[in-house]
Design an enzyme around this catalytic site. Sequence first.
Site, short mmCIF file in Angstrom:
data_model
loop_
_atom_site.label_atom_id
_atom_site.label_comp_id
_atom_site.label_asym_id
_atom_site.label_seq_id
_atom_site.Cartn_x
_atom_site.Cartn_y
_atom_site.Cartn_z
N THR A 90 12.56 -7.20 0.64
CA THR A 90 13.82 -6.54 0.28
C THR A 90 14.99 -7.36 0.86
O THR A 90 14.81 -8.15 1.79
CB THR A 90 13.89 -5.11 0.88
OG1 THR A 90 13.86 -5.22 2.31
CG2 THR A 90 12.73 -4.24 0.40
N GLU A 110 8.98 -8.73 -3.21
CA GLU A 110 8.79 -10.00 -2.47
C GLU A 110 9.79 -10.15 -1.31
O GLU A 110 10.31 -11.24 -1.06
CB GLU A 110 8.83 -11.20 -3.42
CG GLU A 110 7.68 -11.12 -4.42
CD GLU A 110 7.50 -12.35 -5.27
OE1 GLU A 110 7.94 -13.43 -4.87
OE2 GLU A 110 6.90 -12.21 -6.35
N GLU A 166 0.86 -1.20 0.00
CA GLU A 166 0.00 0.00 0.00
C GLU A 166 0.89 1.24 0.00
O GLU A 166 2.10 1.15 0.26
CB GLU A 166 -0.89 -0.02 1.25
CG GLU A 166 -1.78 -1.26 1.25
CD GLU A 166 -2.98 -1.15 2.16
OE1 GLU A 166 -3.04 -0.21 2.99
OE2 GLU A 166 -3.87 -2.00 2.02
N HIS A 213 31.26 -5.39 -21.90
CA HIS A 213 30.83 -4.87 -23.21
C HIS A 213 31.31 -3.43 -23.45
O HIS A 213 31.02 -2.86 -24.50
CB HIS A 213 29.30 -4.93 -23.34
CG HIS A 213 28.78 -6.31 -23.62
ND1 HIS A 213 28.69 -7.29 -22.66
CD2 HIS A 213 28.34 -6.90 -24.77
CE1 HIS A 213 28.20 -8.39 -23.18
NE2 HIS A 213 27.98 -8.19 -24.46
N ILE A 253 1.51 -2.54 -7.74
CA ILE A 253 1.04 -3.91 -7.96
C ILE A 253 1.34 -4.29 -9.42
O ILE A 253 1.09 -3.51 -10.34
CB ILE A 253 -0.48 -4.03 -7.66
CG1 ILE A 253 -0.79 -3.50 -6.25
CG2 ILE A 253 -0.95 -5.47 -7.86
CD1 ILE A 253 0.00 -4.15 -5.13
N THR A 254 1.88 -5.50 -9.60
CA THR A 254 2.24 -5.96 -10.94
C THR A 254 1.02 -6.50 -11.67
O THR A 254 0.35 -7.41 -11.17
CB THR A 254 3.34 -7.05 -10.84
OG1 THR A 254 4.47 -6.48 -10.18
CG2 THR A 254 3.75 -7.56 -12.21
N GLY A 281 5.12 -1.28 2.67
CA GLY A 281 5.52 -2.43 1.87
C GLY A 281 6.09 -3.50 2.78
O GLY A 281 5.43 -4.49 3.11
N SER A 282 7.32 -3.26 3.29
CA SER A 282 7.94 -4.22 4.20
C SER A 282 7.08 -4.42 5.47
O SER A 282 6.94 -5.54 5.96
CB SER A 282 9.33 -3.72 4.64
OG SER A 282 10.11 -3.40 3.53
N GLN A 303 30.26 -3.92 -18.03
CA GLN A 303 31.67 -3.51 -18.07
C GLN A 303 32.43 -4.25 -19.18
O GLN A 303 33.23 -3.67 -19.91
CB GLN A 303 32.31 -3.77 -16.70
CG GLN A 303 33.64 -3.09 -16.49
CD GLN A 303 33.51 -1.57 -16.37
OE1 GLN A 303 32.41 -1.04 -16.15
NE2 GLN A 303 34.60 -0.86 -16.57
C1 LIG Z 1 8.47 -3.37 -10.06
C2 LIG Z 1 7.78 -3.66 -8.76
C3 LIG Z 1 6.79 -4.64 -8.73
C4 LIG Z 1 6.08 -4.88 -7.55
N1 LIG Z 1 5.04 -5.76 -7.56
C5 LIG Z 1 4.30 -5.94 -6.43
C6 LIG Z 1 3.13 -6.78 -6.45
O1 LIG Z 1 2.81 -7.38 -7.47
N2 LIG Z 1 2.40 -6.87 -5.33
C7 LIG Z 1 2.71 -6.23 -4.17
O2 LIG Z 1 1.99 -6.37 -3.18
N3 LIG Z 1 3.81 -5.40 -4.12
C8 LIG Z 1 4.59 -5.25 -5.22
N4 LIG Z 1 5.69 -4.40 -5.20
C9 LIG Z 1 6.02 -3.70 -3.97
C10 LIG Z 1 7.23 -4.30 -3.26
O3 LIG Z 1 6.90 -5.55 -2.72
C11 LIG Z 1 7.68 -3.29 -2.20
O4 LIG Z 1 8.25 -2.19 -2.90
C12 LIG Z 1 8.69 -3.87 -1.22
O5 LIG Z 1 8.08 -4.83 -0.41
C13 LIG Z 1 9.32 -2.79 -0.34
O6 LIG Z 1 8.34 -1.99 0.24
P1 LIG Z 1 8.42 -0.39 0.11
O7 LIG Z 1 8.66 -0.06 -1.31
O8 LIG Z 1 7.22 0.16 0.77
O9 LIG Z 1 9.71 -0.03 0.90
P2 LIG Z 1 9.82 0.20 2.49
O10 LIG Z 1 9.21 -0.95 3.20
O11 LIG Z 1 9.33 1.54 2.81
O12 LIG Z 1 11.39 0.14 2.67
C14 LIG Z 1 12.25 1.19 2.23
C15 LIG Z 1 13.69 0.79 2.57
O13 LIG Z 1 13.81 0.63 3.99
C16 LIG Z 1 14.29 -0.66 4.28
N5 LIG Z 1 13.68 -1.14 5.53
C17 LIG Z 1 12.37 -1.16 5.86
N6 LIG Z 1 12.20 -1.69 7.07
C18 LIG Z 1 13.43 -2.03 7.54
C19 LIG Z 1 13.93 -2.61 8.73
N7 LIG Z 1 13.12 -3.01 9.73
N8 LIG Z 1 15.28 -2.79 8.84
C20 LIG Z 1 16.11 -2.42 7.84
N9 LIG Z 1 15.71 -1.86 6.69
C21 LIG Z 1 14.38 -1.66 6.53
C22 LIG Z 1 13.88 -1.53 3.10
O14 LIG Z 1 14.67 -2.72 3.00
C23 LIG Z 1 14.09 -0.57 1.96
O15 LIG Z 1 15.45 -0.55 1.60
C24 LIG Z 1 6.43 -4.17 -6.37
C25 LIG Z 1 7.46 -3.21 -6.40
C26 LIG Z 1 8.12 -2.96 -7.57
C27 LIG Z 1 9.19 -1.91 -7.59
#
Ligand SMILES: Cc1cc2nc3c(=O)[nH]c(=O)nc-3n(C[C@H](O)[C@H](O)[C@H](O)COP(=O)(O)OP(=O)(O)OC[C@H]3O[C@@H](n4cnc5c(N)ncnc54)[C@H](O)[C@@H]3O)c2cc1C
Length: 389
Positions: free
Chosen positions: A373, A371, A140, A346, A170-171, A144-145, A344
Site C-alpha cells: 500500500t 503489492e 491471507e 469529460h 489472490i489475482t 496483507g501488509s 472532470q
Molecule cells: C484487486 C486486488 C488484487 C490483489 N491481488 C493479490 C495477489 O495476486 N496476491 C496477493 O498475495 N495479494 C493480492 N492482493 C492483496 C493486496 O496485496 C492487499 O490487499 C494489500 O497488501 C493490503 O493488505 P490488506 O488488504 O490486508 O490491508 P491491511 O494490511 O489490513 O491494511 C489496511 C490499511 O491499513 C494500512 N496500514 C497497515 N499497516 C500499517 C502501518 N504499519 N502503518 C500505516 N498504515 C498501515 C494500510 O496501508 C491500509 O491502508 C490483491 C488485492 C486486491 C484488492
Amino acid sequence: MFYVSEQRNIIDIYHPAAQEYHSLLNSIGEFCEEEILHGAKRIDQEEIFPADNLVETTKRGLFALPFPEEYNGGGKPFPVYIAALEMLAKACANTALHVSIQGMICEGIRLFGDDRMKMRLLKEKGLVEGRSLIAFALTEPCCGSDAKSIQSRAVQMGDRYVLNGSKMMITNPGESDYALVFAATRRGISAFVVSTAEHGFKVMKTMPKLGFRGNQLAAIQLEECEVAREDLLGEEGRGLEYAKHILNVGRITIAAIGTGIAQAAFEKSVNYSKKRKAFGESISQFQLVQEKLSDMATQISAARLLTYYAGFLKDQGKDIALAASQAKLFSSESAIKVCDHAIQIHGGYGYTDAYDVHRHWRDARLLTIGEGTSEMLKLLIAHLALKDE
Ligand SMILES: Cc1cc2nc3c(=O)[nH]c(=O)nc-3n(C[C@H](O)[C@H](O)[C@H](O)COP(=O)(O)OP(=O)(O)OC[C@H]3O[C@@H](n4cnc5c(N)ncnc54)[C@H](O)[C@@H]3O)c2cc1C
C-alpha cells in the site's frame, strides 16, 4: 503514435544506440493499438478474463521480453519491457496486470530457484513466455501488509510438504496453472510453487470488485495440499526475503501500468477537450481545463521517469528497493489524480460509460493498494532515508 516520443527519449537516455529497441517498441505499440485496445471496454464491462489477449501477447514475446534467452526469453533491457508494459496497460490494463504479476514471479524463480526448477518451470512449462500462467498467493484473511503474520502452514513429510490454510484476494488463481504460495514452515515462512490442479488446492468464489474486472479475485483454500520437496523455492525459511525481491520487481511493473493507465486517460482528455464546445469555444481554450491538462502531463512525465529509472537500476544489478518503491508510490498516486481530472474534463459524460473514462480511474484505484500500500511504501522509503543518515 502509441509509442509516445517521451518514451523514446527516455529509452535513448539509457541506451544511446537504441534504434533496434525503437523499432521493436513501435511494433509493440501498433500491436497494442490495433489488436488489444478495441476489446478493453468489453473486457471490463463483461468481466472477461483476457485469455485471448494473453495468447497474442505470448506470441508477440511480451511476457518473455526481459528474461535470458536460455529460458526462451527475449534478452531485452528492463526499461524496454517497462515501455512495452506501459503501452499494454494503456491499451488494456486488465491484460497488462497478469503479464506484470507473472513477470515478477518468473524473476523470483530465476533469482532463487535451483537449476532444475528454472529449466522445468521457466523454460519447459513456458512460464517465461506465458505459455502457462502463475498466480502470487501471499495475502491471507488475517494479513496483507503484515505478511510475516500469515497463518498457512507447510509441514514436511519425507520428500513432500503438506500445506494447510487459506489465502485471500489472490489475482487469477482459477485461471492459472500454478501459484507461488507462501506458508510458514519450521524455519520460517517459505515459498512453494503449487500446481493449481493439485488435490487440496481449492479456488473459492470470485470476489466482485471496483476495477480490473477482467481479472479474477478469489480466495484459495489449502486442504492437505501436497507438494514435492523440489517445489520449494530456494531455501526453507527465506520466503519473506524472496517476496521482498519479487515485489520490488513487481512494483516497477505496477508503476509502468499506472503510467499507461494515466496516459490513456490523458490522451482521451486532450482529444475530448479540443472537440467539446462550451460558451462558443472548445473547452481546451479555458485556462482551468488547461491547468488540469498541464498537471496531468507533468505527473505522467515524472511517474515515467521514476519508473524507467528504477528499471535501469535493475538492469545495472543495483539495489532497487528505494527506486521501485518511489516509482510505484508516485505512479499509482498520480494515476488516480490524472484519471480523476480526466473524468472532470469529460463532465457528465465522464461519469457515464460513454467515453469509458471511469474505467481508468477504477483500475488505477487498485494500484495504491496491491503489492504494497502507499502507506507501507512511505514507511519503507522513510526507513531507507533514515538508515542512510
Ligand atoms: C484487486 C486486488 C488484487 C490483489 N491481488 C493479490 C495477489 O495476486 N496476491 C496477493 O498475495 N495479494 C493480492 N492482493 C492483496 C493486496 O496485496 C492487499 O490487499 C494489500 O497488501 C493490503 O493488505 P490488506 O488488504 O490486508 O490491508 P491491511 O494490511 O489490513 O491494511 C489496511 C490499511 O491499513 C494500512 N496500514 C497497515 N499497516 C500499517 C502501518 N504499519 N502503518 C500505516 N498504515 C498501515 C494500510 O496501508 C491500509 O491502508 C490483491 C488485492 C486486491 C484488492
